[in-house]
Every structure is written in structure tokens, then in C-alpha cells.
Design a protein around this motif. Structure first.
Motif, PDB file in Angstrom:
ATOM      1  N   LEU A 284     -72.693  28.724 -11.081  1.00  0.00           N
ATOM      2  CA  LEU A 284     -72.769  27.734 -12.161  1.00  0.00           C
ATOM      3  C   LEU A 284     -74.192  27.596 -12.699  1.00  0.00           C
ATOM      4  O   LEU A 284     -74.387  27.487 -13.923  1.00  0.00           O
ATOM      5  N   ILE A 285     -75.174  27.600 -11.807  1.00  0.00           N
ATOM      6  CA  ILE A 285     -76.560  27.519 -12.290  1.00  0.00           C
ATOM      7  C   ILE A 285     -76.898  28.769 -13.104  1.00  0.00           C
ATOM      8  O   ILE A 285     -77.529  28.683 -14.164  1.00  0.00           O
ATOM      9  N   GLY A 286     -76.471  29.940 -12.606  1.00  0.00           N
ATOM     10  CA  GLY A 286     -76.699  31.170 -13.357  1.00  0.00           C
ATOM     11  C   GLY A 286     -76.021  31.154 -14.707  1.00  0.00           C
ATOM     12  O   GLY A 286     -76.581  31.607 -15.716  1.00  0.00           O
ATOM     13  N   LEU A 287     -74.812  30.604 -14.759  1.00  0.00           N
ATOM     14  CA  LEU A 287     -74.094  30.498 -16.026  1.00  0.00           C
ATOM     15  C   LEU A 287     -74.832  29.560 -16.973  1.00  0.00           C
ATOM     16  O   LEU A 287     -74.954  29.829 -18.181  1.00  0.00           O
ATOM     17  N   GLY A 288     -75.354  28.459 -16.418  1.00  0.00           N
ATOM     18  CA  GLY A 288     -76.131  27.540 -17.244  1.00  0.00           C
ATOM     19  C   GLY A 288     -77.376  28.184 -17.812  1.00  0.00           C
ATOM     20  O   GLY A 288     -77.759  27.930 -18.960  1.00  0.00           O
ATOM     21  N   ARG A 289     -78.012  29.047 -17.049  1.00  0.00           N
ATOM     22  CA  ARG A 289     -79.196  29.761 -17.552  1.00  0.00           C
ATOM     23  C   ARG A 289     -78.799  30.748 -18.657  1.00  0.00           C
ATOM     24  O   ARG A 289     -79.540  30.944 -19.628  1.00  0.00           O
ATOM     25  N   THR A 290     -77.625  31.359 -18.504  1.00  0.00           N
ATOM     26  CA  THR A 290     -77.172  32.304 -19.527  1.00  0.00           C
ATOM     27  C   THR A 290     -76.839  31.587 -20.826  1.00  0.00           C
ATOM     28  O   THR A 290     -77.134  32.091 -21.923  1.00  0.00           O
ATOM     29  N   TYR A 291     -76.223  30.416 -20.727  1.00  0.00           N
ATOM     30  CA  TYR A 291     -75.911  29.655 -21.943  1.00  0.00           C
ATOM     31  C   TYR A 291     -77.185  29.302 -22.721  1.00  0.00           C
ATOM     32  O   TYR A 291     -77.157  29.209 -23.959  1.00  0.00           O
ATOM     33  N   ALA A 300     -74.977  24.540 -21.458  1.00  0.00           N
ATOM     34  CA  ALA A 300     -75.811  24.874 -20.305  1.00  0.00           C
ATOM     35  C   ALA A 300     -76.002  23.657 -19.410  1.00  0.00           C
ATOM     36  O   ALA A 300     -75.875  23.740 -18.176  1.00  0.00           O
ATOM     37  N   ALA A 301     -76.309  22.508 -20.022  1.00  0.00           N
ATOM     38  CA  ALA A 301     -76.525  21.290 -19.245  1.00  0.00           C
ATOM     39  C   ALA A 301     -75.253  20.850 -18.533  1.00  0.00           C
ATOM     40  O   ALA A 301     -75.285  20.455 -17.365  1.00  0.00           O
ATOM     41  N   ASN A 302     -74.132  20.944 -19.217  1.00  0.00           N
ATOM     42  CA  ASN A 302     -72.854  20.552 -18.613  1.00  0.00           C
ATOM     43  C   ASN A 302     -72.521  21.433 -17.402  1.00  0.00           C
ATOM     44  O   ASN A 302     -72.054  20.946 -16.365  1.00  0.00           O
ATOM     45  N   THR A 303     -72.782  22.719 -17.538  1.00  0.00           N
ATOM     46  CA  THR A 303     -72.489  23.659 -16.452  1.00  0.00           C
ATOM     47  C   THR A 303     -73.362  23.382 -15.236  1.00  0.00           C
ATOM     48  O   THR A 303     -72.887  23.393 -14.092  1.00  0.00           O
ATOM     49  N   VAL A 304     -74.642  23.122 -15.448  1.00  0.00           N
ATOM     50  CA  VAL A 304     -75.546  22.839 -14.340  1.00  0.00           C
ATOM     51  C   VAL A 304     -75.205  21.499 -13.691  1.00  0.00           C
ATOM     52  O   VAL A 304     -75.331  21.340 -12.471  1.00  0.00           O
ATOM     53  N   CYS A 305     -74.741  20.534 -14.477  1.00  0.00           N
ATOM     54  CA  CYS A 305     -74.266  19.265 -13.899  1.00  0.00           C
ATOM     55  C   CYS A 305     -73.124  19.509 -12.917  1.00  0.00           C
ATOM     56  O   CYS A 305     -73.048  18.879 -11.856  1.00  0.00           O
ATOM     57  N   ARG A 322     -83.366  27.886  -7.903  1.00  0.00           N
ATOM     58  CA  ARG A 322     -82.611  28.270  -9.101  1.00  0.00           C
ATOM     59  C   ARG A 322     -82.514  27.099 -10.080  1.00  0.00           C
ATOM     60  O   ARG A 322     -82.552  27.284 -11.302  1.00  0.00           O
ATOM     61  N   LEU A 323     -82.381  25.877  -9.562  1.00  0.00           N
ATOM     62  CA  LEU A 323     -82.387  24.704 -10.444  1.00  0.00           C
ATOM     63  C   LEU A 323     -83.744  24.556 -11.128  1.00  0.00           C
ATOM     64  O   LEU A 323     -83.821  24.179 -12.304  1.00  0.00           O
ATOM     65  N   ARG A 324     -84.801  24.861 -10.403  1.00  0.00           N
ATOM     66  CA  ARG A 324     -86.124  24.798 -11.001  1.00  0.00           C
ATOM     67  C   ARG A 324     -86.265  25.838 -12.107  1.00  0.00           C
ATOM     68  O   ARG A 324     -86.904  25.594 -13.141  1.00  0.00           O
ATOM     69  N   ASP A 325     -85.666  27.027 -11.907  1.00  0.00           N
ATOM     70  CA  ASP A 325     -85.670  28.050 -12.960  1.00  0.00           C
ATOM     71  C   ASP A 325     -84.994  27.512 -14.218  1.00  0.00           C
ATOM     72  O   ASP A 325     -85.502  27.691 -15.334  1.00  0.00           O
ATOM     73  N   TRP A 326     -83.828  26.880 -14.036  1.00  0.00           N
ATOM     74  CA  TRP A 326     -83.119  26.335 -15.208  1.00  0.00           C
ATOM     75  C   TRP A 326     -83.967  25.254 -15.872  1.00  0.00           C
ATOM     76  O   TRP A 326     -84.061  25.209 -17.113  1.00  0.00           O
ATOM     77  N   HIS A 327     -84.566  24.381 -15.083  1.00  0.00           N
ATOM     78  CA  HIS A 327     -85.408  23.303 -15.608  1.00  0.00           C
ATOM     79  C   HIS A 327     -86.517  23.872 -16.492  1.00  0.00           C
ATOM     80  O   HIS A 327     -86.783  23.362 -17.598  1.00  0.00           O
ATOM     81  N   ARG A 328     -87.157  24.954 -16.027  1.00  0.00           N
ATOM     82  CA  ARG A 328     -88.243  25.582 -16.791  1.00  0.00           C
ATOM     83  C   ARG A 328     -87.717  26.259 -18.059  1.00  0.00           C
ATOM     84  O   ARG A 328     -88.283  26.098 -19.149  1.00  0.00           O
ATOM     85  N   GLU A 329     -86.630  27.006 -17.912  1.00  0.00           N
ATOM     86  CA  GLU A 329     -86.091  27.748 -19.056  1.00  0.00           C
ATOM     87  C   GLU A 329     -85.480  26.830 -20.109  1.00  0.00           C
ATOM     88  O   GLU A 329     -85.366  27.215 -21.288  1.00  0.00           O
ATOM     89  N   ALA A 330     -85.085  25.613 -19.718  1.00  0.00           N
ATOM     90  CA  ALA A 330     -84.476  24.673 -20.664  1.00  0.00           C
ATOM     91  C   ALA A 330     -85.517  23.889 -21.464  1.00  0.00           C
ATOM     92  O   ALA A 330     -85.154  23.162 -22.397  1.00  0.00           O
ATOM     93  N   ALA A 340     -82.317  16.995 -22.127  1.00  0.00           N
ATOM     94  CA  ALA A 340     -83.396  16.058 -21.796  1.00  0.00           C
ATOM     95  C   ALA A 340     -82.995  15.154 -20.631  1.00  0.00           C
ATOM     96  O   ALA A 340     -83.791  14.923 -19.707  1.00  0.00           O
ATOM     97  N   GLU A 341     -81.771  14.674 -20.646  1.00  0.00           N
ATOM     98  CA  GLU A 341     -81.309  13.789 -19.581  1.00  0.00           C
ATOM     99  C   GLU A 341     -81.262  14.508 -18.234  1.00  0.00           C
ATOM    100  O   GLU A 341     -81.698  13.973 -17.207  1.00  0.00           O
ATOM    101  N   LEU A 342     -80.740  15.736 -18.242  1.00  0.00           N
ATOM    102  CA  LEU A 342     -80.617  16.473 -16.994  1.00  0.00           C
ATOM    103  C   LEU A 342     -81.982  16.895 -16.468  1.00  0.00           C
ATOM    104  O   LEU A 342     -82.241  16.825 -15.257  1.00  0.00           O
ATOM    105  N   ARG A 343     -82.863  17.338 -17.343  1.00  0.00           N
ATOM    106  CA  ARG A 343     -84.199  17.730 -16.891  1.00  0.00           C
ATOM    107  C   ARG A 343     -84.929  16.539 -16.279  1.00  0.00           C
ATOM    108  O   ARG A 343     -85.633  16.668 -15.271  1.00  0.00           O
ATOM    109  N   ASP A 344     -84.751  15.372 -16.865  1.00  0.00           N
ATOM    110  CA  ASP A 344     -85.379  14.170 -16.321  1.00  0.00           C
ATOM    111  C   ASP A 344     -84.803  13.835 -14.943  1.00  0.00           C
ATOM    112  O   ASP A 344     -85.540  13.504 -14.006  1.00  0.00           O
ATOM    113  N   GLU A 345     -83.476  13.952 -14.823  1.00  0.00           N
ATOM    114  CA  GLU A 345     -82.835  13.674 -13.533  1.00  0.00           C
ATOM    115  C   GLU A 345     -83.323  14.639 -12.461  1.00  0.00           C
ATOM    116  O   GLU A 345     -83.619  14.237 -11.327  1.00  0.00           O
TER     117      GLU A 345
END
Length: 356
Positions: A284-291, A300-305, A322-330, A340-345
Motif C-alpha cells: 500500500l505504501i508503494g502504491l501510494g508512492r506510485t500514485y 496516494a494519501a488515501n492509499t497510505v492511510c 518507506r513511510l518517510r519516503d512517501w512523506h518526502r516524495e509527497a 497536507a493532513e497526512l504529512r502533518d500526522e
């Protein structure tokens, strides 16, 4: 296990030619030590030790079972003392295999925590123990080489990973490894090609891995055999298509690779057994990064949630990285409310615990 047999005994990570040349010697058959004339370890004692290791074998899929690395190291130390003594012919190879498995579990724990020098040291000890186990257990060592190739990929050293993967493939072919193991090794080779941006080589090895897995026989394999199933193959290939997309400048090629990543990861999620929650989280995290690559930040945010709902309070360093990777790439999509909400969380919760 003598200190000189550990690649990273001094605490420093070994890479490059020094690493691959040191690993080559483990492909040479070992001389089995002579058995003692009396029994130091009985069959029933060995069976109890093996049962304990069997319970630990899938710790990775069971959320680490609440077991600390220190506890497994203590068990490893006890078994190493037994293995240092000559044992009966029926006991000694199995005892070395136990030592190999415990070393690999400790290595996997260290790898998960991001302690790469320790992980490399224990992978090497595992390889040494499998080598000493002798005929019948050589393929266990091939699986350890696959783990070491994965570690090099995590460290962004794809050329080292490629060399180790080729060593593993050579060893597997010479020992007539079963198709599911060969398939797993081809995914490692393909992973390295993807990181190197070698698109055609990547596609070739993926095709080989898929063909082997589809055509593999149903011959029963040892419990310790390192193999791959269709869910894991789809997940790995999907993530590698994302790697390719990240490195492509042509927008058409980039989108095509990203869409293939979505297709493969979606297939992996459909095939994963419910118990493999951590693997589902990786998917799911990988899918979120692909989105994100496809310009779909809300999806992407919904998938990572969804991934976060699976990981809960898990202390897995790899998941958090991997979550940190998504945080950076987002970050470029920080104006999207869901992002914005997910990155803050993430900044306030999970990621504050995983700064390494």
C-alpha cells in the motif's frame, strides 16, 4: 564462528569487490568435521532446539512476535557453543542449520532496525554455518546471498546487489535449485537492473521469474527453502516498475512504467493472505508512492492511510522508512488537503519514532 569469518567483524560495512570476492568462497563445498565417538547432544534435545527455531522462522510475517534481538542473540550464542564441539554425524549438520537460521533471524532484525553493519555480520555468520552444514543444505546459503543482495539494494548499491545476485544464481544453478527459488533470485537480479535503469534487462529477468514460477512443479520443499509466491512476485515487480518510473525522463515512458507498477501492486494486494499484514502495508505504501508519480495525490494519501491502519503500533523500521519516503516524495503536493493532513500526522506520530 571465528571472528575472521565475519565480513563486518569490526563494525564497518563491507561493500564493492571486497564483499563479492569474500562471498565467493562460500560457494565451495565445505569439509564436514569428524563426528565424535560419543553423543554431546541427543536427538530429543536437538528436536527441541529445532522446534524453537521453527517458531521464530516467520517472525517477520508475525509482527516480530514481541521478541527482542537480544533474546535471539542469546539463543544463538548457546547454539554456537554446541556447534563448536564435534557432534554425532546425525546431529552436527542439523545443528549448523539451526545456527544458520538463528543468525539469519538476528540479521533480519538488525536489517529491519537499519543497523546494516550488524545485519551484514550476522548474514555472514549464517552463510558460514550453512556452509558448515554440508551437503543437503547448500541452497540455504544461496538464500542468504539473496538477503545480502536485498540489503545492498536498500543501501542504494545496485551494482553490488547485481554481483551478489549473480553469485547466488550460479550457486543455485549448479545445485539444481527448485523453480520457486530460481524465480526469487531472478527478482533480485531484476531489482538491481531496475535501480540501474536497465529497462530491457529488467523486463527480461521479470519474464524469467514469472515463467519459472508459473511452470514450477509441486515438489515439496524444505521448510527453510527461500522461495517466492505469486503475491510476493507481483509486489516486488510492481515496486521495481516504480523504481524505473522514478528514473525516467520521458513522460510517456514514465507514465507507462508507473501504470505497470499500479497493476502489479494491485495484483499483489489481491493475492496476499490476510495474515501478511506487513507485506500488505509495504504494498500500500508503494502504491501510494506510485500514485504520486501519476499525479494523483489524493489517491496516494488515501492509499497510505490504509497502510497506516494496518501497521498500527508496529515498530518495524523498514515500514517507517518507506513511510518517510512517501512523506518526502509527497512534499510537492503539500497544497493538496489530504496530503497536507497526512504529512502533518506522520510528522507528529510514526516518523518521530524512526529518525535514524
Amino acid at each position: 564462528m571465528k571472528r575472521r569469518d565475519a565480513l563486518a567483524a569490526g563494525g564497518a560495512l563491507v561493500v564493492g569487490t571486497a564483499l563479492t570476492e569474500a562471498l565467493e568462497r562460500w560457494l565451495v563445498p565445505a569439509r564436514r568435521p569428524a563426528a565424535s565417538g560419543y553423543s554431546l547432544l541427543g536427538e530429543s534435545d536437538l528436536e527441541r532446539i529445532e522446534a524453537g527455531v521453527a517458531a521464530l522462522r516467520h517472525w517477520d510475517d508475525r509482527w516480530r512476535l514481541g521478541i527482542s534481538r537480544k533474546a535471539v542473540v542469546a539463543q544463538l550464542s548457546e547454539v554456537a557453543e554446541l556447534a563448536a564441539e564435534a557432534q554425532p554425524a546425525a546431529v552436527q549438520p542439523r545443528l549448523f542449520l539451526v545456527l544458520a537460521e538463528l543468525s539469519r533471524i538476528v540479521a533480519s532484525m538488525a536489517y529491519d532496525e537499519g543497523d546494516h553493519p550488524s545485519a551484514q555480520k550476522y548474514y555472514t555468520l549464517s552463510l558460514r554455518a550453512a556452509h558448515q552444514a554440508g551437503p543437503g543444505y547448500e541452497l540455504y546459503g544461496v538464500g542468504i546471498l539473496a538477503d545480502m543482495a536485498r540489503q545492498m539494494l536498500d543501501l542504494h548499491r545496485p551494482q553490488d546487489a547485481l554481483e551478489i545476485s549473480r553469485l547466488a544464481l550460479d550457486g543455485a544453478r549448479s545445485r539444481k535449485a527448485p523453480a520457486p527459488m530460481m524465480s526469487m533470485l531472478y527478482t533480485r537480479e531484476g531489482w538491481a537492473y531496475a535501480r540501474l535503469g536497465r529497462v530491457q534487462a529488467f523486463r527480461r529477468t521479470v519474464a524469467q521469474a514469472e515463467e519459472l514460477l508459473d511452470g514450477g512443479d509441486s515438489e515439496p520443499l524444505p521448510e527453510w527453502a527461500r522461495v517466492i509466491d505469486h503475491a510476493e512476485l507481483a509486489g516486488v515487480v510492481g515496486a521495481r516498475y516504480r523504481d524505473l518510473a522514478q528514473g525516467q525522463d520521458d513522460p510517456v515512458a514514465k507514465r507507462k512504467s508507473a501504470q505497470e507498477s499500479v497493476d502489479y501492486i494491485t495484483r499483489a494486494l489481491r493475492l496476499r493472505p490476510p495474515a501478511q499484514r506487513r507485506n500488505q502495508a509495504f504494498d500500500l505504501i508503494g502504491l501510494g508512492r506510485t500514485y504520486l508519480l501519476l499525479g494523483e495525490p489524493a489517491e496516494a494519501a488515501n492509499t497510505v492511510c490504509n497502510a497506516i491502519s494496518l501497521v498500527g503500533g508496529l515498530g518495524s523500521g523498514r515500514v517507517q522508512r518507506r513511510l518517510r519516503d512517501w512523506h518526502r516524495e509527497a512534499a510537492p503536493f503539500h497544497r493538496e488537503p489530504a496530503v497536507a493532513e497526512l504529512r502533518d500526522e506522520l510528522s507528529r506520530t510514526l516518523l518521530t519514532k524512526s529518525r535514524k
